[in-house]
Design an enzyme around this catalytic site. Structure first.
Site, mmCIF file in Angstrom:
data_model
loop_
_atom_site.group_PDB
_atom_site.id
_atom_site.type_symbol
_atom_site.label_atom_id
_atom_site.label_comp_id
_atom_site.label_asym_id
_atom_site.label_seq_id
_atom_site.Cartn_x
_atom_site.Cartn_y
_atom_site.Cartn_z
ATOM 1 N N ARG A 114 0.851 -1.181 0.000
ATOM 2 C CA ARG A 114 0.000 0.000 0.000
ATOM 3 C C ARG A 114 0.891 1.236 0.000
ATOM 4 O O ARG A 114 1.973 1.230 0.601
ATOM 5 C CB ARG A 114 -0.878 0.047 1.259
ATOM 6 C CG ARG A 114 -2.053 -0.891 1.237
ATOM 7 C CD ARG A 114 -3.148 -0.417 0.275
ATOM 8 N NE ARG A 114 -4.344 -1.241 0.399
ATOM 9 C CZ ARG A 114 -4.592 -2.336 -0.303
ATOM 10 N NH1 ARG A 114 -3.744 -2.748 -1.223
ATOM 11 N NH2 ARG A 114 -5.708 -3.019 -0.120
ATOM 12 N N HIS A 143 -2.032 -0.408 -9.963
ATOM 13 C CA HIS A 143 -2.575 -1.251 -8.884
ATOM 14 C C HIS A 143 -3.274 -2.479 -9.474
ATOM 15 O O HIS A 143 -4.484 -2.651 -9.294
ATOM 16 C CB HIS A 143 -3.531 -0.456 -7.975
ATOM 17 C CG HIS A 143 -3.823 -1.158 -6.678
ATOM 18 N ND1 HIS A 143 -4.259 -0.500 -5.552
ATOM 19 C CD2 HIS A 143 -3.745 -2.469 -6.323
ATOM 20 C CE1 HIS A 143 -4.443 -1.379 -4.569
ATOM 21 N NE2 HIS A 143 -4.133 -2.587 -5.032
ATOM 22 N N GLU A 157 -4.520 7.252 -5.312
ATOM 23 C CA GLU A 157 -4.744 6.581 -6.601
ATOM 24 C C GLU A 157 -6.238 6.497 -6.909
ATOM 25 O O GLU A 157 -7.046 6.415 -5.996
ATOM 26 C CB GLU A 157 -4.126 5.160 -6.577
ATOM 27 C CG GLU A 157 -4.738 4.261 -5.509
ATOM 28 C CD GLU A 157 -4.061 2.887 -5.432
ATOM 29 O OE1 GLU A 157 -2.827 2.813 -5.369
ATOM 30 O OE2 GLU A 157 -4.810 1.901 -5.412
HETATM 31 C C1 8YV Z 1 -7.003 -5.412 -5.509
HETATM 32 C C2 8YV Z 1 -5.787 -5.205 -3.252
HETATM 33 O O1 8YV Z 1 -6.365 -4.713 -6.518
HETATM 34 O O2 8YV Z 1 -5.745 -7.330 -2.300
HETATM 35 C C3 8YV Z 1 -5.713 -6.131 -2.110
HETATM 36 O O3 8YV Z 1 -5.639 -5.643 -0.987
HETATM 37 O O4 8YV Z 1 -5.649 -4.039 -3.136
HETATM 38 C C4 8YV Z 1 -5.948 -5.794 -4.589
HETATM 39 O O5 8YV Z 1 -5.853 -7.151 -4.668
HETATM 40 C C5 8YV Z 1 -8.221 -4.732 -5.171
HETATM 41 O O6 8YV Z 1 -8.810 -5.047 -3.987
HETATM 42 C C6 8YV Z 1 -9.183 -4.906 -6.325
HETATM 43 O O7 8YV Z 1 -10.041 -3.908 -6.343
#
Ligand code: 8YV
Length: 315
Positions: A234, A281, A263
């Site tokens: 993150r 992402h 983002e």
């Molecule tokens: C995804 C994510 O891109 O797993 C996570 O925490 O941020 C990612 O796998 C996201 O949740 C998809 O919208």
């Protein structure tokens, strides 16, 4: 029986949306022009929130749903969910761990290779005629056999390190303590010391208030003008201002980033930097993994409404 009302925070692929709509009254928050009015109208009926890792559920959203029982996150990261608000009201939270681990690790390693070998510039070199006009592409830096640091040896960090071992890299890691399964990998508690001995530093920590800006100016400068920072966790784990300054001044060699503050509207300073690889992402973004994530998101909701144990609870 009437279908439970859920608040859907962001869009899902059609293969998830169809079964969601069959099982629930899904109120599409992301399509609402006036979010506050939408929450005021639908919040009182909502028993579950279906969200995504980067979108989460904030205190205002949770407060607008007095009958809320469960929040199901499509993603492993739940840092954007207000867990304190959930705990205070006994609201359950689930995520989608494990199913995305390998894809996220793959993308992190791919980002290291692409950036270190200058593959984006090399592609342009071919396409714009530079190869024919100017000759050989400038020499890049090798990956195999160099020193890799992994900050956070959880599920994703472990899969990254396993892959790096295949490149004969010297692997070290930081975590809250040494891990029994990390045979042959050096434990270095201090992230600054980890960065100082690393050519490549992978940030693979689950984000929380405690890890905010754990990669600050000291870690970045310890990685140094020859070092590369790779973030597949993150944005909040990195002090982005310090990172931008270090990339602009050459105090850090380069970075490869899949996540950004604010983002998808990232800081425009990133866009003019030649020494950063920018990714949207998408570390978990394969058809196979996203299908598994969607299934797990729905399995958690279905289990909750059937009164069964949640497959992957956070709280
Ligand atoms: C995804 C994510 O891109 O797993 C996570 O925490 O941020 C990612 O796998 C996201 O949740 C998809 O919208």
């Amino acid at each position: 029986m009437d279908k439970p009302h859920i608040l859907q925070v962001g869009p899902y692929p059609e293969w998830d949306q169809t079964p969601i709509d069959a099982a629930f009254h899904a109120h599409r928050y992301f399509e609402a022009a006036d979010k506050a009015a939408f929450l005021a109208e639908h919040g009182p009926k909502v028993r579950a929130i279906a969200t995504r890792g980067e979108l989460g559920a904030n205190a205002a959203m949770i407060a607008a749903c007095p009958k809320l029982e469960v929040i199901s996150v499509y993603g492993v990261g739940f840092d954007a969910v207000d867990l304190d608000a959930c705990r205070a009201r006994g609201i359950r939270v689930t995520n989608t761990p494990d199913v995305l681990t390998n894809d996220v690790a793959d993308l992190g390693v791919a980002m290291m290779l692409v950036q270190s070998r200058g593959m984006i510039g090399a592609e342009t070199w071919v396409r714009d005629g530079s190869w024919a006009a100017k000759g050989l592409y400038p020499l890049q830096r090798k990956v195999w056999g160099r020193r890799a640091g992994v900050l956070g040896l959880g599920r994703i960090g472990y899969e990254v390190a396993k892959r790096l071992a295949g490149f004969d890299m010297e692997i070290a890691y930081s975590d809250i303590g040494p891990k029994d399964f990390a045979k042959g990998w050096e434990f270095i508690a201090d992230p600054v010391a980890l960065a100082a001995r690393s050519d490549f530093l992978f940030v693979t920590l689950a984000a929380s208030a405690a890890t905010r800006h754990i990669v600050g100016a000291k870690v970045i400068e310890a990685l140094g003008p020859e070092g590369m920072l790779i973030n597949i966790s993150r944005a909040s784990n990195i002090d982005e201002e310090a990172l931008l300054t270090a990339l602009e001044t050459g105090k850090l060699g380069s970075a490869a980033l899949d996540v950004f503050e604010g983002e998808p509207k990232l800081n425009p300073r990133f866009l003019s930097l030649p020494n950063v690889l920018l990714q949207p992402h998408h570390a978990s973004g394969t058809v196979e993994t996203r299908k598994a994530m969607g299934q797990l998101l729905r399995d958690n909701l279905t289990a909750h409404f059937a009164g069964k144990p949640l497959p992957t609870p956070v709280i």
